[in-house]
Design a protein around this motif. Sequence first.
Motif, PDB file in Angstrom:
ATOM      1  N   ASP A   1      46.840   9.327 -39.079  1.00  0.00           N
ATOM      2  CA  ASP A   1      47.230  10.712 -38.825  1.00  0.00           C
ATOM      3  C   ASP A   1      46.393  11.684 -39.657  1.00  0.00           C
ATOM      4  O   ASP A   1      45.951  12.717 -39.163  1.00  0.00           O
ATOM      5  N   HIS A   2      46.169  11.358 -40.914  1.00  0.00           N
ATOM      6  CA  HIS A   2      45.406  12.236 -41.801  1.00  0.00           C
ATOM      7  C   HIS A   2      43.926  12.263 -41.417  1.00  0.00           C
ATOM      8  O   HIS A   2      43.319  13.338 -41.344  1.00  0.00           O
ATOM      9  N   VAL A   3      43.368  11.091 -41.177  1.00  0.00           N
ATOM     10  CA  VAL A   3      41.940  10.996 -40.848  1.00  0.00           C
ATOM     11  C   VAL A   3      41.626  11.744 -39.554  1.00  0.00           C
ATOM     12  O   VAL A   3      40.601  12.413 -39.443  1.00  0.00           O
ATOM     13  N   THR A   4      42.513  11.666 -38.576  1.00  0.00           N
ATOM     14  CA  THR A   4      42.286  12.334 -37.296  1.00  0.00           C
ATOM     15  C   THR A   4      42.705  13.798 -37.299  1.00  0.00           C
ATOM     16  O   THR A   4      42.384  14.540 -36.378  1.00  0.00           O
ATOM     17  N   GLY A   5      43.441  14.215 -38.335  1.00  0.00           N
ATOM     18  CA  GLY A   5      43.909  15.589 -38.418  1.00  0.00           C
ATOM     19  C   GLY A   5      45.236  15.831 -37.734  1.00  0.00           C
ATOM     20  O   GLY A   5      45.714  16.959 -37.666  1.00  0.00           O
ATOM     21  N   TRP A   6      45.858  14.763 -37.217  1.00  0.00           N
ATOM     22  CA  TRP A   6      47.134  14.931 -36.511  1.00  0.00           C
ATOM     23  C   TRP A   6      48.258  15.363 -37.432  1.00  0.00           C
ATOM     24  O   TRP A   6      49.234  15.953 -36.980  1.00  0.00           O
ATOM     25  N   ASP A   7      48.138  15.107 -38.718  1.00  0.00           N
ATOM     26  CA  ASP A   7      49.212  15.521 -39.640  1.00  0.00           C
ATOM     27  C   ASP A   7      49.123  17.012 -39.966  1.00  0.00           C
ATOM     28  O   ASP A   7      50.035  17.561 -40.560  1.00  0.00           O
ATOM     29  N   ARG A   8      48.056  17.652 -39.558  1.00  0.00           N
ATOM     30  CA  ARG A   8      47.902  19.090 -39.839  1.00  0.00           C
ATOM     31  C   ARG A   8      48.181  19.958 -38.636  1.00  0.00           C
ATOM     32  O   ARG A   8      48.042  21.170 -38.691  1.00  0.00           O
TER      33      ARG A   8
END
Length: 113
Positions: A101-108
């Motif tokens: 999630d963090h690496v792909t930016g989905w957590d943002r």
Amino acid sequence: EGRFQLGWPRLSASAVDLFRDEYRLPILPPESAALLAASAEHALPLLLLLGLGTRFAALGLLGMTIVIQLLVYPGAYATHGIWAAALLLLIAHGPGAWSVDHVTGWDRVQPAR
């Protein structure tokens, strides 16, 4: 022989018997409840481990924990409380820096205003 061929995961007759004889969940037939529970118990922790759909996976496990606490083992509040606290932390704060999630930016991703 002794296994239901409902797809992944394969359920033993004893797993379905637990839902029929011990857990006795309302609304769902034991076969459906066993299949849903087994699928969630396999998939959601794997998603948490990978950090993929972290909040979704934690919410699903929190829902299972609540159902287990309220309908199956109401005396296990200490254990379920610890599980719920950890899952609520993941829902509130999201995944860590090494998560998919963090690496792909989905957590943002922020909801539209």
